[in-house]
Design a protein around this motif. Structure first.
Motif, short mmCIF file in Angstrom:
data_model
loop_
_atom_site.label_atom_id
_atom_site.label_comp_id
_atom_site.label_asym_id
_atom_site.label_seq_id
_atom_site.Cartn_x
_atom_site.Cartn_y
_atom_site.Cartn_z
N ARG A 159 -58.73 -76.09 -29.43
CA ARG A 159 -58.23 -75.13 -28.47
C ARG A 159 -59.24 -74.00 -28.29
O ARG A 159 -59.73 -73.46 -29.27
CB ARG A 159 -56.89 -74.57 -28.92
CG ARG A 159 -55.74 -75.56 -28.79
CD ARG A 159 -54.54 -75.12 -29.60
NE ARG A 159 -54.78 -75.31 -31.04
CZ ARG A 159 -53.87 -75.12 -31.97
NH1 ARG A 159 -52.66 -74.74 -31.64
NH2 ARG A 159 -54.15 -75.32 -33.24
N ILE A 160 -59.53 -73.69 -27.03
CA ILE A 160 -60.40 -72.55 -26.77
C ILE A 160 -59.57 -71.27 -26.94
O ILE A 160 -58.33 -71.32 -26.94
CB ILE A 160 -61.02 -72.63 -25.36
CG1 ILE A 160 -59.93 -72.55 -24.27
CG2 ILE A 160 -61.82 -73.91 -25.21
CD1 ILE A 160 -60.50 -72.45 -22.86
N PRO A 161 -60.21 -70.12 -27.12
CA PRO A 161 -59.46 -68.89 -27.41
C PRO A 161 -58.36 -68.58 -26.40
O PRO A 161 -57.29 -68.09 -26.76
CB PRO A 161 -60.54 -67.81 -27.41
CG PRO A 161 -61.79 -68.53 -27.81
CD PRO A 161 -61.67 -69.89 -27.20
N GLN A 162 -58.61 -68.87 -25.11
CA GLN A 162 -57.61 -68.54 -24.09
C GLN A 162 -56.36 -69.40 -24.18
O GLN A 162 -55.32 -69.06 -23.61
CB GLN A 162 -58.23 -68.68 -22.69
CG GLN A 162 -59.30 -67.66 -22.37
CD GLN A 162 -60.69 -68.08 -22.84
OE1 GLN A 162 -60.83 -69.04 -23.60
NE2 GLN A 162 -61.71 -67.37 -22.39
N PHE A 163 -56.44 -70.55 -24.87
CA PHE A 163 -55.29 -71.42 -25.07
C PHE A 163 -54.93 -71.52 -26.55
O PHE A 163 -54.40 -72.53 -27.01
CB PHE A 163 -55.56 -72.83 -24.51
CG PHE A 163 -55.94 -72.84 -23.05
CD1 PHE A 163 -55.23 -72.10 -22.13
CD2 PHE A 163 -57.00 -73.62 -22.60
CE1 PHE A 163 -55.57 -72.11 -20.78
CE2 PHE A 163 -57.34 -73.64 -21.26
CZ PHE A 163 -56.62 -72.88 -20.34
#
Length: 378
Positions: A159-163
């Motif tokens: 997961r990327i930080p925004q998700f």
């Protein structure tokens, strides 16, 4: 049920890349006899995948003769749904076999929760399919793409930080309950590379590398007209070359620098023309170009592609400036052979079409789909 043999898939790839093409030339490229070519094209025509194209008159001075019989892909033969989203926007489309977008819609994201995103995507897909009015039995599926890569478990997505508040996601099993069709997934870099393979740089190159500059750094590698995914499906995850503890040539790094410098920018879409000559942007561009020069040199030395293409949601003007700086300096002090061409793609706004390419690619590309290629699933 569509039962495509290996040579039929090869034929479709040649037609996609170089069509319209004559039957004679296609047979020569495939290395098959005239009777085999006749049977093959008749089968593909009956299946609705190719059609007769405008004949080509013989060149002047070559005699009157009969015009060459030409064939091309039939856009109505198959179609697919594409869903692409990043932290800012979701784009959904329905495309046909020729890559024409028959219907599309974009949404500014109000929520980044997984369930909300999937419900928005599936609902929009059904609306667009109804709007396009295409034969549901010729729908090969839905391609989903977004930033991120795979963990040790080749189905589990990081997961990327925004998700970051998503639950642990496995592809494609966690997507399919939301859609009334098969679902296929590739991350944003690989979907963008497929978009280029079918409709962009792949029209002139069999081997190329895409460097995708978004909030992170990703990309895709195409070798001999096939997407190279790697042992763990993480080939071309170029961001790992640049440690997150250090300044990076990423869009997030640029946004953070601007915010720290008192410029009200939190998203890439907030960066406008009036920001391009800001000292922070100029310094970031200069540093990013030198960092990316090392990546370009590594790719030139290891992959030896015909072309390296930059793309992504980083403002196009900044990508062009990075390219100019790369071309202005030496690639490497002992780089004595011909360097790959370096270009910037204009297709980064079509990432949803790249997502829609995923099910078509998996269904029809030689060597990728090991069994029967299905026209539908019911």
């Amino acid at each position: 049920m569509l039962d495509l043999g290996y040579n039929e898939r090869r034929a479709l790839e040649i037609i996609r890349a170089d069509g319209p093409i004559s039957r004679v030339e296609l047979g020569r490229r495939l290395g098959v006899s005239a009777p085999t070519m006749t049977r093959m094209t008749a089968t593909l025509t009956d299946q609705g995948l190719i059609r007769e194209a405008q004949p080509i008159e013989p060149p002047e001075g070559r005699g009157r003769g009969k015009p060459s019989s030409m064939i091309d892909l039939d856009g109505d033969g198959l179609h697919s749904v594409g869903v692409f989203f990043d932290p800012d926007e979701m784009a959904v489309c329905v495309t046909d076999l020729r890559g024409n977008i028959r219907a599309e819609r974009r949404h500014r994201l109000q929520s980044r929760q997984f369930d909300d995103l999937m419900r928005l995507a599936s609902g929009t897909a059904e609306e667009l399919l109804a709007e396009a009015g295409l034969d549901r039995e010729r729908l090969v599926g839905c391609g989903i793409s977004f930033p991120g890569h795979f963990s040790v478990d080749s189905g589990r997505l990081t997961r990327i930080p925004q998700f970051a508040d998503w639950r642990a996601i496995n592809a494609p099993g966690d997507f399919e309950p939301y859609f009334d069709m098969p679902v296929h997934h590739e991350n944003d870099g690989k979907a963008a590379a497929l978009n280029e393979l079918y409709y962009g740089v792949g029209k002139r190159r069999d081997n190329f590398v895409l460097i995708l500059l978004t909030y992170g750094i990703g990309g895709g590698i195409v070798l001999r007209r096939s997407l190279y995914r790697g042992a763990h499906r993480n080939a071309a995850e170029f961001g790992g070359i640049f440690p997150k503890s250090q300044p990076r040539p990423s869009g997030q790094d640029l946004c953070d620098l601007l915010s720290a410098g008192g410029v009200e920018v939190t998203r890439l879409v907030d960066i406008g023309a009036h920001h391009l000559d800001h000292p922070i942007v100029e310094q970031w561009t200069e540093r990013a170009a030198e960092q990316l020069r090392l990546l370009v040199l590594m790719l030139a030395r290891t992959v030896d592609p015909g072309e390296i293409v930059f793309g992504g949601s980083l403002p196009l003007a900044l990508q062009e400036r990075i390219r100019e700086r790369l071309l202005a300096g030496e690639l490497g002090e002992d780089f004595l052979v011909e360097a790959p061409e370096i270009s910037v793609t204009g297709m980064s706004s079509m990432m949803h079409r790249g997502a829609a390419t995923i099910p078509l690619y998996r269904t029809m590309t030689p060597g990728h789909y090991p069994g029967r290629a299905l026209k539908g699933w019911r």
